[in-house]
Design an enzyme around this catalytic site. Structure first.
Site, PDB file in Angstrom:
ATOM      1  N   GLY A  62     -14.443   2.893  -3.394  1.00  0.00           N
ATOM      2  CA  GLY A  62     -13.708   1.736  -3.918  1.00  0.00           C
ATOM      3  C   GLY A  62     -12.505   2.179  -4.755  1.00  0.00           C
ATOM      4  CG  ASP A 106      -9.249   2.743  -1.687  1.00  0.00           C
ATOM      5  OD1 ASP A 106     -10.263   2.450  -2.339  1.00  0.00           O
ATOM      6  OD2 ASP A 106      -8.790   2.032  -0.787  1.00  0.00           O
ATOM      7  CD  GLU A 157      -4.634  -4.191  -5.201  1.00  0.00           C
ATOM      8  OE1 GLU A 157      -3.480  -4.495  -4.837  1.00  0.00           O
ATOM      9  OE2 GLU A 157      -5.394  -3.475  -4.520  1.00  0.00           O
TER      10      GLU A 157
END
Ligand code: 9WN
Length: 442
Positions: free
Chosen positions: A168, A170, A409
């Site tokens: 998760g 990355d 994000e």
């Protein structure tokens, strides 16, 4: 904006990203269902929209592989703006893959049992939410069993990941050395679509060199027909991840509670929990006498290929505080790291990488920016270890970022600037939890 307005705007983000079956992470970048995103989203929805939270997770579980793996992406066939696509993964090479829907061929951290427990905890209709727990229990158990067997033949209670995307996180620098040791033999021709999606913000995404390695690892998974046994033997990327394993430990504890609630035998789960307790330090905590420059009280991923720890200071090193399986003294040291200028220079929130390290990049995702899911986990960890003051500072820091920049994000830790996807679902969902949680549910 007051608390009620902030909750309202977070709900609007979740409503806007709901497509009738699940909630996409963000329209600008991620048009499919992502596994751990859906769990965070269900946690947010558990406060107002239990049915939607249940449906979202059950849609995901419907794509579970026969061996128990919950894939990290469930594809919407109509969406063509994301690469790698369902076709690229060619999951039918595996007997375990579902045939009715396209998925990726890898997994993501197991936040699922935790999300299901939130749904039960926040629902006044206990009979109905218990029915839900009974329905999904086999999915949760099979997933945990998969992680404890196929991803842990050593029986260490710690999970091996085969691809950076499985963590998760990355693009974390934790993977750099392992990736640099891999030589690409052959790559198919492909086009990166994230380059288009970020609309010129190239600094925020991985380099081409790294991205090629990400794709090459998928090619290898395909070559080995997604067979974990063969992959365990031959794969060039095999890392026991601190953060993934910490989440699984919490998830196993929650699964044990669910088993007891619905009257299932919890013997096997207790055994898994004690495996993790016995091995967590052995793998992840460098003994102080061995390498003096890393006896810093932090926890590090373990690379099974070179049989050594990966000494990179990232938010993963802090995650054991979320697990609750470290001592109070060890937690004190982790809290010092959480609070000091290396990770937490401004905005009272924790960056994804130590800001004094050469690999720190304020704009590049998982190499520096502040993420809300990791800060949410640290907030819960601080509450668990009784540092309510620091927990509150993180919570307020998160709210300030969101109030200033919206539900993004991630955020630049040097300027607080919002980056990556806009109206990002898990940011909205976890802000709801940080505003509405009355007591830690477990
Ligand atoms: C690959 C969806 C996902 C998150 C990950 C995040 C990013 C995908 C990507 O977005 O990963 O899975 O395309 O970069 O790193 O944590 O689940 O929000």
């Amino acid at each position: 904006m007051d608390t009620t307005e902030l909750i309202e705007s977070a709900r609007k983000v979740l409503d806007g990203n709901w497509n009738g079956k699940y909630t996409i992470p963000s329209a600008t970048l991620y048009p499919h269902q992502w596994s751990w995103d859906s769990c965070f989203i269900a946690i947010g929805n558990s406060y107002f929209n239990s049915d939607r939270a249940m449906n979202e997770l059950e849609y995901l579980f419907d794509a579970q592989w026969k061996n128990g793996m919950i894939p990290h992406i469930v594809f919407n066939e109509k969406e063509k703006t994301y690469f790698p696509s369902a076709e690229f993964y060619e999951i039918t090479r595996s007997q375990n893959a579902p045939r009715h829907i396209g998925t990726s061929g890898m997994t993501q951290p197991p936040v699922h049992a935790i999300a299901c427990f939130y749904i039960y905890h926040n629902n006044n209709d206990k009979a109905r939410s218990k029915e839900f727990l009974t329905r999904v229990y086999p999915n949760l158990l099979n997933f945990h069993r998969y992680l404890m067997t196929e991803r842990d033949p050593e029986k260490s209670g710690l999970v091996t990941i085969f691809h950076p995307w499985e963590s998760g996180r990355d693009d974390s620098p934790v993977w750099d050395d392992a990736l640099s040791r891999i030589s690409i033999m052959e790559l198919p021709i492909f086009k990166r679509l994230d380059v288009i999606a970020v609309d010129g913000a190239i600094d925020t995404i991985p380099s081409d060199e790294e991205y090629d390695k990400f794709i090459y690892l998928i090619e290898l998974m395909k070559l080995y027909n997604y067979d974990e046994k063969i992959m365990y033997d031959k794969f060039p990327f095999k890392i026991k991840d601190v953060s993934f394993s910490s989440i699984l430990y919490v998830a196993n504890k929650v699964l044990l509670r669910i088993a007891n609630l619905i009257g299932e035998d919890s013997h096997q789960i207790s055994e898994w929990i004690s495996r993790t307790e016995q091995n967590f330090h052995k793998f992840f905590f460098p003994p102080s006498e061995s390498i003096s420059d890393v006896s810093d009280g932090l926890f590090y991923d373990y690379d099974l290929v070179i049989k050594d720890r990966i000494i990179k200071r990232t938010v993963s090193s802090l995650s054991p505080i979320y697990s609750g399986l470290i001592s109070n003294q060890e937690a004190e040291v982790v809290i010092k790291w959480i609070s000091n200028a290396d990770f937490c220079a401004e905005y009272d929130t924790v960056a994804s990488t130590d800001e004094n390290e050469s690999y720190f990049k304020p704009l590049t995702y998982w190499r520096g920016p502040i993420w809300i899911n990791t800060n949410w986990a640290l907030w819960l960890g601080l509450l668990r270890y009784g540092d309510n003051e620091r927990a509150e500072r993180i919570r307020k820091g998160v709210l300030k970022l969101v109030l200033n920049q919206g539900f993004r994000e991630y955020y630049d830790p040097t300027t607080g600037l919002g980056l990556g996807g806009k109206n990002f679902s898990w940011t909205a969902a976890l802000v709801i939890d940080m505003l509405m949680m009355k007591s830690v549910p477990f």
